[in-house]
Each structure stands twice: as structure tokens, then as C-alpha cells.
Write an enzyme that holds these catalytic residues in place. Structure first.
Site, PDB file in Angstrom:
ATOM      1  N   GLU A  35       0.883  -1.176   0.000  1.00 10.21           N
ATOM      2  CA  GLU A  35       0.000   0.000   0.000  1.00 10.21           C
ATOM      3  C   GLU A  35       0.912   1.214   0.000  1.00 10.21           C
ATOM      4  O   GLU A  35       1.597   1.486   0.995  1.00 10.21           O
ATOM      5  CB  GLU A  35      -0.901  -0.004   1.235  1.00 10.21           C
ATOM      6  CG  GLU A  35      -1.962  -1.083   1.216  1.00 10.21           C
ATOM      7  CD  GLU A  35      -2.968  -0.932   0.079  1.00 10.21           C
ATOM      8  OE1 GLU A  35      -3.007   0.145  -0.562  1.00 10.21           O
ATOM      9  OE2 GLU A  35      -3.702  -1.894  -0.169  1.00 10.21           O
ATOM     10  N   CYS A  65      -1.731   9.407   2.893  1.00 12.83           N
ATOM     11  CA  CYS A  65      -1.555   8.842   1.543  1.00 12.83           C
ATOM     12  C   CYS A  65      -2.657   9.310   0.600  1.00 12.83           C
ATOM     13  O   CYS A  65      -2.430   9.490  -0.590  1.00 12.83           O
ATOM     14  CB  CYS A  65      -1.528   7.329   1.609  1.00 12.83           C
ATOM     15  SG  CYS A  65      -2.964   6.617   2.449  1.00 12.83           S
TER      16      CYS A  65
END
Ligand code: NAD
Length: 486
Positions: free
Chosen positions: A252, A286
Site C-alpha cells: 500500500e 496517503c
């Protein structure tokens, strides 16, 4: 004595109980003040090897523990989070420079991750298959053994627990390597929570450490699955190393997520959402809104509103003042942000707010007149910077939004949600929010990105978590051994 009382963990790592690490110790520093908050143990490759071997040994008994007992430990862990919110928030605010609301979101999702994971041990775990032979044939999901988890500093609790909790729930042992900059809120806290919840020693190891410890974890022969959350550059290295050792690796990674603002929206609402998407936790998320694509008809108004908000937002020490933005995690990250902003301005972009800093406190920044190659628009900044690009047609907006190597999150604002969904179909991304900004997370949803934002793996929800942290095994059973020709 509190959950995180220093006398319980100071200078140590959690690996078959609390012990000194071969990698030494490190100060825990409050970014807002530079003050020392404590000392944590730092793991090196030797600590990782010892932990992985210990985890492999402890895993068998853990996997054989009745499912209700495993579920009960996960539920108790969630209850411990909820019973210790003040202490956990104190650490998240001080150690990570988070504002209280972000700390609250972090503990809320952490508790939910634990409660969701508590439902996994009782889930059906396989399927009955047809067979050409007179035998019972089925596929079952079995634990992988030892799972290695590596997490970043920015939302340290959630990004660790979203893998640690389901991996444990499904009968695996876990070696967890948090970022040393948030080793208490995102590491020591887990060790203490699971210790208090009654997880047997050796099933979870918490080893704060650097890239060397992370690489040792990826390469260790006892570790079969790696769950990595962090930058695309480090994720690429983890993926390469994992491939060499034939590991299953969930990645990720970074993002440069866009919001698209069409010309039919409430511009005041859109600018407020855009400001939140870019400036929450100083843009160190993110899913942060890294690119604002705004229809030319509403762009002037949007820029004016966004810039006014940016100029008015208070920035300071979140432990001592009521602020909207706290400090950047460290000087290296602040310098990277400032370099991207100054090179953008040198290249022709216009600052309509921010662009300055004091210590680690970076002012929320708005950049206009950006081009496709403007550094703060084309790269993940990981700071409170909102570049605004104008577009004139929906097709152009789709093209601009898709023109990135990343594919994590996307926000589309329009009064016509179906038109928004049709636009989303043109843009590769793991997450889409129609009429919202790009930052959102819930424990039960399948979270993940595409392209350079990750390998398309997903965390969250029972299907994704069972896929991520089990192996599929084919089993057949006959009532007697069949005759063979030789
Ligand atoms: P980073 O990649 O430098 O570090 C993340 C973690 O990886 C840390 O624990 C670090 O010690 C470890 N690490 C670094 N190099 C390693 C290596 N070679 N081998 C093994 N481990 C290694 O990340 P960062 O810059 O500190 O964190 C921010 C980045 O993380 C941003 O790019 C952000 O977008 C990304 N991120 C992604 C998600 C997501 O879910 N997609 C969530 C949060 C953050």
C-alpha cells in the site's frame, strides 16, 4: 498504572516479553517542541531473526486456540483502546504532531479494526468442491504462519493495526516493524494492548527499526507474507526483495490523488472539502488531495475561497493550542515539501497562500498557474500543499486526473452523481468518492490503490482480510486407500 506507563517499556522492544534490543535505543521526540518524550528500543537484523523464529514457534499453538478465544482477545483489545483513549490521544498528539480530531479518528478506526477482526475467527473458511473421485474434496483457508507488517509514521496506529489485527485473528503470528518516529503510539501501544488483552507471549513481536530491520523482515525465511505500507520508492524495494525470496507481498504505497470540481457545484462547500483534503494532518496522508482540478467557470471563486481558508487556518503545537495544523514530522520531510514548493514557484506557479514555515510548522499553501510538470503538482508532496489546475471540459478533467502513475483515491464534486460516476469510470483508482474529498477510511471497507499506489491488494472487510492473510489449501478425504495398478 496507565496502559503506556514508561516503566513498562522504556528502552525495550516487545519480543517474547519486553527485552533490550541489539539495535540499541532511540529518543522519542515531540516534533512540535523538540522535547524528548521517552526512549524506545531499536531492532536490528539479529532482533528480527530471533523474533521471526520465536513467532514461528508460537504460531502453531495460537492457530490451534479455539476460535472463540481468539475472537475474545481481539474484542478485549478493542475494549482496551476504548478504555484508554486519553492516554493514546496524548501520545498520538505529542509524538506524531496530530491535532486532537485526527487522534480521535485514529483511535476510533483502530478500535473498529479490532472489533472487525474479532469477527474473522468465526467466519466460514472454505468451500466444498466437486470431485471425479469417490472422496470428499474441499478447499480451506489456513493461516500463512508468520506475517511481517511494516508501517509508516503518518497514521501509525491505523496503518499497523489494519494488518496486525486480521493477521492475528486468522491464526497467524506477527512480527511488526513500526516507523521509529512513531514507535510509541504506533508500536509500543499495540504491544501493551495485546499484552493486557491476554495474547500469548511470542505471537506478536513489535520491533521499531529502520529500513535495515524492514529488509531483514522481508528476507527472513520464517516470514511468508509481508504487508507493507509506505512510500512507493521503499515499496518497490520491498517488492523486489520479496520476489527474490518468493514472498507474497501486499503493498500500500504513495498517492497523488485528485479532486475534480465541476461547474455545477456549491463552490463554498467544494473549497471547504478541498481544504480539508489537502491540509488534514499537514497533508501527511496517503489519500491527501494533491491535485485540485477545477472547472474554469468556477476556478477564480474556488481559488479565492481556498486561499482565504489556507491563510486563516491556525498552525501550531496541537498539545498546547487549538490549531488546525500541527508540525511536519521532521526537518527532512519539511525540506522536501519546501523544495517542491519553491521549485514550483521558480517554474512559474503562483503562490496564493502559504509557502513559508517556522521550524517544523509549514503554512497551508495554495499554488495556481500550475502546469502538468509543476513539481508540487506532478509529485506526491506529503505536505499541506494544494495545487489548483483549471480545465474546460469533462474529458479534459478525466485526462488530467488519470495522468499520474498513482491511483489511490479520487473525489468528484457535481450536482449530478451519475455524471460523476461516469467520469470516475475513465480514471484508474482504488477509491472514488462522489461529492467528497479524497481522505476517508473505515475498518470494514476494502482499502487499497492501483498503479504505483500499490499492488491492488486490499485490507478491510472479511473477504479482503481472509484473502490477504491466509493460504488456500486443497484437501481430499476417502474412507479407505484406493487400489492402484502398481
Ligand atoms: P517510507 O517508505 O520511508 O517508510 C515506511 C516504512 O517502511 C517505515 O517503517 C520504514 O522504516 C520502512 N522502510 C523504509 N525503507 C524500507 C526498506 N527498504 N525495506 C523495508 N522497510 C523499509 O514512508 P514514509 O515516507 O515515511 O511514509 C509516507 C509514505 O507512505 C507516503 O508515500 C504515503 O503516501 C505512504 N502511505 C501509503 C498509505 C497507503 O495505504 N497506501 C498509507 C499511509 C502512507
Amino acid at each position: 498504572m496507565g496502559l503506556l506507563d514508561e516503566s513498562l517499556w522504556s528502552g525495550m522492544v516487545y519480543s517474547d516479553g519486553w527485552r533490550e534490543a541489539n539495535g540499541g535505543v532511540r529518543d522519542v521526540v515531540e516534533p512540535a517542541t523538540g522535547a524528548k518524550l521517552g526512549t524506545v528500543g531499536v531492532a536490528n537484523a539479529t532482533d528480527v531473526a530471533t523474533a521471526a523464529a520465536g513467532a514461528a514457534k508460537a504460531q502453531r499453538a495460537w492457530a490451534a486456540t479455539p476460535f472463540q478465544e481468539r475472537a475474545a482477545i481481539l474484542r478485549r483489545a478493542g475494549d482496551i483502546v476504548m478504555a484508554n483513549l486519553d492516554e493514546l490521544h496524548w501520545w498520538i498528539i505529542r509524538e506524531a504532531g496530530s491535532v486532537p480530531a485526527k487522534a480521535g479518528l485514529e483511535t476510533h478506526v483502530t478500535a473498529q479494526e479490532l472489533y472487525e477482526a474479532a469477527t474473522l475467527p468465526s467466519q466460514p473458511r472454505g468451500s466444498l468442491l466437486q470431485s471425479e473421485q469417490p472422496r470428499l474434496s474441499f478447499a480451506r483457508k489456513v493461516p500463512v504462519g508468520v506475517v511481517g507488517v511494516i508501517a509508516p509514521f503518518n497514521v501509525a496506529m491505523i496503518l499497523g493495526i489494519r494488518s496486525v489485527a486480521p493477521a492475528l485473528a486468522l491464526g497467524n503470528a506477527v512480527v511488526f516493524k513500526p516507523d521509529p518516529r512513531t514507535a510509541v503510539s504506533g508500536g509500543v501501544s499495540f504491544a501493551r494492548i495485546f499484552e493486557e488483552a491476554g495474547l500469548p507471549p511470542g505471537v506478536l513481536h513489535v520491533l521499531p527499526g529502520g529500513a535495515d530491520a524492514g529488509e531483514a523482515l522481508v528476507a527472513d525465511p520464517h516470514v511468508r507474507v509481508i504487508s507493507f505500507t509506505g512510500s512507493t520508492a521503499a515499496g518497490r524495494k520491498v517488492g523486489e526483495l520479496g520476489a527474490r525470496h518468493l514472498k507474497r507481498v501486499h503493498l500500500e504505497l504513495g498517492g497523488n490523488s485528485a479532486i475534480i470540481v465541476l461547474d455545477d457545484v456549491d463552490v463554498e462547500r467544494a473549497a471547504s472539502a478541498g481544504a480539508f483534503g489537502s491540509f488534514l494532518h499537514q497533508g501527511q496522508i496517503c489519500m491527501t488531495t494533491g491535485r485540485h482540478l477545477v472547472h474554469e467557470k468556477v476556478a477564480d471563486q474556488y481559488i479565492e475561497l481556498l486561499s482565504a481558508k489556507a491563510a486563516a487556518l491556525p498552525v501550531g503545537d496541537p498539545a498546547r493550542e487549538q490549531v488546525a495544523l500541527g508540525p511536519i514530522i521532521d526537518a527532512a520531510q519539511r525540506d522536501k515539501i519546501h523544495q517542491l514548493v519553491t521549485s514550483s514557484v521558480e517554474g512559474g506557479a503562483t503562490l496564493t497562500a502559504g509557502g513559508t514555515f517556522e521550524g517544523l510548522f509549514y503554512r497551508p499553501t495554495v499554488l495556481t498557474n500550475v502546469q502538468k510538470d509543476t513539481p508540487a503538482y506532478a509529485n506526491e508532496v506529503f505536505g499541506p500543499v494544494a495545487p489548483v489546475m483549471r480545465f474546460s471540459t469533462v474529458e479534459e478533467a478525466a485526462e488530467l486526473a488519470a495522468a499520474t502513475e498513482y491511483g489511490l483515491s479520487l473525489g468528484i464534486m457535481t450536482r449530478d452523481p451519475l455524471k460523476g460516476l461516469a467520469l470516475a469510470d475513465l480514471i484508474p483508482t482504488g477509491i472514488v468518492h462522489i461529492n467528497d474529498q479524497t481522505v476517508s477510511d473505515e475498518a470494514q471497507i476494502p482499502f487499497g490503490g492501483v498503479g504505483d499506489s500499490g499492488t491492488g491488494s486490499r485490507f478491510g472487510g472479511s473477504t479482503a482480510n481472509i484473502d490477504a492473510f491466509t493460504e488456500t489449501q486443497w484437501v481430499t478425504m476417502r474412507s479407505e486407500i484406493p487400489p492402484y495398478p502398481f
